[in-house]
Write a protein that holds these residues in place. Structure first.
Motif, PDB file in Angstrom:
ATOM      1  N   ARG A   1       0.822  -1.215   0.000  1.00 40.67           N
ATOM      2  CA  ARG A   1       0.000   0.000   0.000  1.00 40.67           C
ATOM      3  C   ARG A   1       0.856   1.265   0.000  1.00 40.67           C
ATOM      4  N   GLU A   2       1.684   1.423   0.983  1.00 45.22           N
ATOM      5  CA  GLU A   2       2.609   2.558   1.085  1.00 45.22           C
ATOM      6  C   GLU A   2       3.935   1.991   1.590  1.00 45.22           C
ATOM      7  N   PRO A   3       4.787   1.537   0.671  1.00 44.16           N
ATOM      8  CA  PRO A   3       5.989   0.800   1.061  1.00 44.16           C
ATOM      9  C   PRO A   3       6.882   1.501   2.093  1.00 44.16           C
ATOM     10  N   ALA A   4       6.860   2.809   2.158  1.00 43.33           N
ATOM     11  CA  ALA A   4       7.741   3.516   3.094  1.00 43.33           C
ATOM     12  C   ALA A   4       7.136   3.662   4.488  1.00 43.33           C
ATOM     13  N   SER A   5       5.873   3.285   4.654  1.00 40.85           N
ATOM     14  CA  SER A   5       5.214   3.479   5.948  1.00 40.85           C
ATOM     15  C   SER A   5       5.616   2.388   6.942  1.00 40.85           C
TER      16      SER A   5
ATOM     17  N   GLU B   1       3.612   0.761   8.882  1.00 42.50           N
ATOM     18  CA  GLU B   1       2.645  -0.338   8.773  1.00 42.50           C
ATOM     19  C   GLU B   1       3.031  -1.295   7.638  1.00 42.50           C
ATOM     20  N   SER B   2       3.453  -0.745   6.524  1.00 42.02           N
ATOM     21  CA  SER B   2       3.863  -1.578   5.384  1.00 42.02           C
ATOM     22  C   SER B   2       5.106  -2.387   5.705  1.00 42.02           C
ATOM     23  N   ARG B   3       6.080  -1.751   6.345  1.00 42.34           N
ATOM     24  CA  ARG B   3       7.308  -2.471   6.713  1.00 42.34           C
ATOM     25  C   ARG B   3       7.001  -3.581   7.716  1.00 42.34           C
ATOM     26  N   ALA B   4       6.102  -3.296   8.653  1.00 40.24           N
ATOM     27  CA  ALA B   4       5.731  -4.307   9.649  1.00 40.24           C
ATOM     28  C   ALA B   4       5.021  -5.494   8.982  1.00 40.24           C
ATOM     29  N   ALA B   5       4.152  -5.217   8.023  1.00 38.73           N
ATOM     30  CA  ALA B   5       3.442  -6.283   7.318  1.00 38.73           C
ATOM     31  C   ALA B   5       4.423  -7.138   6.515  1.00 38.73           C
ATOM     32  N   ALA B   6       5.351  -6.488   5.822  1.00 40.08           N
ATOM     33  CA  ALA B   6       6.353  -7.233   5.045  1.00 40.08           C
ATOM     34  C   ALA B   6       7.224  -8.077   5.966  1.00 40.08           C
ATOM     35  N   SER B   7       7.607  -7.516   7.089  1.00 38.36           N
ATOM     36  CA  SER B   7       8.433  -8.262   8.049  1.00 38.36           C
ATOM     37  C   SER B   7       7.695  -9.488   8.574  1.00 38.36           C
ATOM     38  N   GLU B   8       6.430  -9.322   8.910  1.00 30.12           N
ATOM     39  CA  GLU B   8       5.630 -10.453   9.403  1.00 30.12           C
ATOM     40  C   GLU B   8       5.483 -11.517   8.319  1.00 30.12           C
ATOM     41  N   LEU B   9       5.223 -11.090   7.097  1.00 24.99           N
ATOM     42  CA  LEU B   9       5.079 -12.022   5.985  1.00 24.99           C
ATOM     43  C   LEU B   9       6.342 -12.866   5.816  1.00 24.99           C
ATOM     44  N   LEU B  10       7.484 -12.220   5.801  1.00 21.34           N
ATOM     45  CA  LEU B  10       8.740 -12.944   5.612  1.00 21.34           C
ATOM     46  C   LEU B  10       9.111 -13.756   6.845  1.00 21.34           C
ATOM     47  N   ARG B  11       8.776 -13.266   8.022  1.00 25.75           N
ATOM     48  CA  ARG B  11       9.029 -14.017   9.248  1.00 25.75           C
ATOM     49  C   ARG B  11       8.277 -15.343   9.216  1.00 25.75           C
ATOM     50  N   ARG B  12       7.075 -15.328   8.698  1.00 22.85           N
ATOM     51  CA  ARG B  12       6.264 -16.551   8.615  1.00 22.85           C
ATOM     52  C   ARG B  12       6.928 -17.611   7.737  1.00 22.85           C
ATOM     53  N   HIS B  13       7.705 -17.177   6.768  1.00 24.89           N
ATOM     54  CA  HIS B  13       8.287 -18.104   5.809  1.00 24.89           C
ATOM     55  C   HIS B  13       9.762 -18.387   6.064  1.00 24.89           C
ATOM     56  N   GLN B  14      10.377 -17.697   7.017  1.00 32.27           N
ATOM     57  CA  GLN B  14      11.825 -17.810   7.179  1.00 32.27           C
ATOM     58  C   GLN B  14      12.294 -19.224   7.519  1.00 32.27           C
ATOM     59  N   ARG B  15      11.582 -19.937   8.349  1.00 30.98           N
ATOM     60  CA  ARG B  15      12.019 -21.287   8.699  1.00 30.98           C
ATOM     61  C   ARG B  15      12.006 -22.201   7.482  1.00 30.98           C
ATOM     62  N   GLN B  16      10.946 -22.138   6.695  1.00 28.48           N
ATOM     63  CA  GLN B  16      10.860 -22.997   5.517  1.00 28.48           C
ATOM     64  C   GLN B  16      11.920 -22.615   4.489  1.00 28.48           C
ATOM     65  N   VAL B  17      12.215 -21.324   4.373  1.00 25.53           N
ATOM     66  CA  VAL B  17      13.274 -20.897   3.460  1.00 25.53           C
ATOM     67  C   VAL B  17      14.609 -21.461   3.942  1.00 25.53           C
ATOM     68  N   TYR B  18      14.859 -21.372   5.239  1.00 23.80           N
ATOM     69  CA  TYR B  18      16.100 -21.942   5.792  1.00 23.80           C
ATOM     70  C   TYR B  18      16.182 -23.449   5.494  1.00 23.80           C
ATOM     71  N   VAL B  19      15.101 -24.167   5.737  1.00 21.55           N
ATOM     72  CA  VAL B  19      15.097 -25.623   5.509  1.00 21.55           C
ATOM     73  C   VAL B  19      15.402 -25.922   4.046  1.00 21.55           C
ATOM     74  N   TRP B  20      14.787 -25.172   3.139  1.00 19.94           N
ATOM     75  CA  TRP B  20      15.040 -25.366   1.717  1.00 19.94           C
ATOM     76  C   TRP B  20      16.513 -25.107   1.405  1.00 19.94           C
ATOM     77  N   CYS B  21      17.055 -24.029   1.954  1.00 21.90           N
ATOM     78  CA  CYS B  21      18.470 -23.690   1.729  1.00 21.90           C
ATOM     79  C   CYS B  21      19.394 -24.743   2.334  1.00 21.90           C
ATOM     80  N   PHE B  22      19.031 -25.257   3.500  1.00 21.05           N
ATOM     81  CA  PHE B  22      19.854 -26.285   4.125  1.00 21.05           C
ATOM     82  C   PHE B  22      19.863 -27.566   3.288  1.00 21.05           C
ATOM     83  N   ARG B  23      18.719 -27.931   2.755  1.00 23.02           N
ATOM     84  CA  ARG B  23      18.660 -29.124   1.899  1.00 23.02           C
ATOM     85  C   ARG B  23      19.543 -28.947   0.669  1.00 23.02           C
TER      86      ARG B  23
END
Length: 84
Positions: A18-22, A24-46
Motif C-alpha cells: 500500500r505505502e511501502p515507506a510506511s 505499517e507496510s514495513r511491519a506487514a512485510a516483516s511479518e510475511l517474511l518471518r512466517r516463511h523464514q524457517r521454511q526458506v532456511y530448511v530449503w536452503c539447508f537441503r
C-alpha cells in the motif's frame, strides 16, 4: 513458525504494498517474511547441507524477496513466488 494461510499472506502483501515507506507496510512485510523464514532456511539447508551457508543464503533470499515484493502479481501463491 510455519507459513500462514494464503489469505493471511495476501492481506499482509496488500498492506505491505500500500505505502511501502510506511511503518505499517514495513511491519506487514516483516511479518510475511518471518512466517516463511524457517521454511526458506530448511530449503536452503537441503540445498547446501551446511548450517552457516544455509543461514546466509536464507537471509539473501528473504532480503531479495523484501526488495522485490512490489513485483509479486498474485498469479500464484506467495510461497511459490518466494521459492522461485
Amino acid at each position: 513458525m510455519t507459513p500462514g494461510t494464503e489469505d493471511d499472506d495476501r492481506q499482509l502483501i496488500d498492506t505491505a504494498r500500500r505505502e511501502p515507506a510506511s511503518q505499517e507496510s514495513r511491519a506487514a512485510a516483516s511479518e510475511l517474511l518471518r512466517r516463511h523464514q524457517r521454511q526458506v532456511y530448511v530449503w536452503c539447508f537441503r540445498y547446501t547441507r551446511d548450517h552457516e551457508r544455509a543461514i546466509e543464503l536464507a537471509q539473501d533470499v528473504l532480503l531479495s524477496a523484501y526488495k522485490s515484493l512490489g513485483t509479486f502479481e498474485g498469479r500464484s501463491q506467495f510461497s511459490s513466488w518466494l521459492y522461485t
